[in-house]
Scaffold this motif. Structure first.
Motif, short mmCIF file in Angstrom:
data_model
loop_
_atom_site.label_atom_id
_atom_site.label_comp_id
_atom_site.label_asym_id
_atom_site.label_seq_id
_atom_site.Cartn_x
_atom_site.Cartn_y
_atom_site.Cartn_z
N GLY A 91 31.05 37.08 47.94
CA GLY A 91 29.98 37.86 47.33
C GLY A 91 29.50 38.94 48.27
N ASP B 257 30.51 26.25 38.84
CA ASP B 257 30.34 27.69 39.04
C ASP B 257 28.88 28.08 39.28
OD1 ASP B 257 33.04 28.10 38.77
OD2 ASP B 257 32.95 28.61 36.63
N GLU C 230 33.95 42.94 35.09
CA GLU C 230 33.05 41.91 35.63
C GLU C 230 33.80 40.99 36.60
OE1 GLU C 230 33.31 42.76 32.52
OE2 GLU C 230 31.32 43.57 32.01
N ARG D 226 33.21 40.54 40.68
CA ARG D 226 32.94 39.24 41.26
C ARG D 226 33.92 38.93 42.39
NH1 ARG D 226 32.40 36.97 36.85
NH2 ARG D 226 34.53 36.18 36.55
N ARG D 227 35.19 39.24 42.17
CA ARG D 227 36.21 38.96 43.19
C ARG D 227 35.98 39.77 44.46
NH1 ARG D 227 41.27 37.14 40.88
NH2 ARG D 227 42.33 37.83 42.78
N ASN E 54 28.55 44.80 42.70
CA ASN E 54 28.01 44.76 41.34
C ASN E 54 28.91 45.55 40.39
OD1 ASN E 54 27.14 47.61 41.25
ND2 ASN E 54 25.53 46.98 42.68
#
Length: 329
Positions: free
Chosen positions: A142, A219, A281, A285-286, A290
């Motif tokens: 992240g 998750d 999206e 995430r990967r 954002n």
């Protein structure tokens, strides 16, 4: 007992004896007795049996000696303590046979523990970090962390630093643009801490002294797995070391400038995931960014390759050769 205004004002425990009660009890001890009229403002003295009627004159009250009053109240507490101690012994004895069975059980029975809820997860982490002696390895996918999470990390890391425990952490490249992350590093300056970054990472991972590892079980981070099987922990340690060797130290700059075709390294990574069929999206995430930033990079990539549509962009990426062997996958 009537509930008049004076009574209500004295609804307190003996340990919180009111100021008036303390004054009058002290006066009664000094004089040896006190009139009923004087103690009308502190009925708690009679309620707590600190005063008793004078057998020679009903208009007077005599104080109970403090040593006697204290002993009367300590006796039931001491009896309760003794009963609880005996219960502790009884409980321990009732589990003796199960403890013996557990001691002889194969290690695999304790290899994986499911931790549900943040309270239980944090409690297990606290136990593991308290036992740390050498090194903790962490993978934090992240982007940059919020300030309150980094404050929690500082609180948990401080005792480790004081004990000389070393820390190695893997972040994604996007933390390089986070002021909070650099403030966190400055706060821990001088510690045995190394940070490296990668474009993409596996899910969150914490390994303590090659003894115990923690990974997410859901998750939404509402559950985690505590792994203590030596084989599992050793395998995850090798995964970490593999990623560590490929990562770039935070103190070193990234080759982020565009190549001859105007495509940056970040856009090259996005291009690879686009070809794999991931939606915006999932790509964001990967890569730990954002969605808005991800789409801005996709738009620049499309402009650099002269694409007029999303479908055409995939074709042009494949034909352009920007995903060569040197690309970090």
């Amino acid at each position: 007992m009537s509930m008049n205004g004076t009574d209500r004002a004295h609804r307190h425990s003996l340990t919180d004896l009111c100021a008036e009660g303390k004054r009058l009890y002290a006066a009664a001890l000094q004089a040896g007795r006190i009139t009923r009229r004087e103690v009308a403002s502190a009925p708690c003295l009679i309620d707590f049996a600190l005063l008793h009627p004078d057998p020679d004159d009903p208009d007077w009250l005599r104080p109970v000696a403090p040593s006697i009053a204290l002993a009367q109240r300590l006796h039931p507490l001491e009896r309760e303590i003794q009963e609880r101690r005996q219960r502790t012994v009884d409980l321990t004895e009732s589990f003796d046979e199960f403890m013996a069975i557990s001691a002889q059980a194969p290690p695999s029975i304790h290899a994986i523990t499911v931790l549900e809820g943040s309270h239980r997860i944090n409690a297990a982490l606290d136990v593991a970090t308290a036992a740390l002696k050498k090194e903790v390895l962490t993978v934090q996918p992240g982007g940059g962390r919020p300030e309150h999470l980094l404050s929690q990390a500082i609180t948990r890391s401080k005792p480790l630093i004081d004990r000389g425990v070393s820390m190695r952490t893997l972040y994604q490249h996007t933390v390089r643009y986070s002021q909070n992350t650099f403030a966190y590093i400055d706060h821990l300056a001088g510690a045995k801490m190394e940070i490296r970054t990668l474009e993409q990472l596996i899910e969150r991972l914490i390994i303590c002294d090659d003894v115990v590892a923690f990974i997410p079980a859901r998750d939404d981070d509402s559950a985690a797995l505590e792994l203590r099987h030596p084989g599992l922990v050793a395998y995850l340690t090798k995964v970490f070391e593999h990623l560590w060797q490929r990562a770039t130290p935070l103190v070193q700059p990234l080759p982020s400038g565009p190549d001859s075709e105007g495509v940056t390294e970040v856009q090259r990574s996005i291009a690879k995931l686009l070809v794999e069929g991931l939606v915006d999206e999932a790509i964001a995430r990967r890569l730990g960014m954002n969605v808005r930033t991800c789409r801005a990079h996709i738009a620049k990539l499309a402009a650099a390759l002269g694409s007029g549509s999303r479908a055409q962009l995939g074709f042009l990426i494949a034909r352009s050769g920007i995903l060569g062997d040197g690309h970090e996958g």
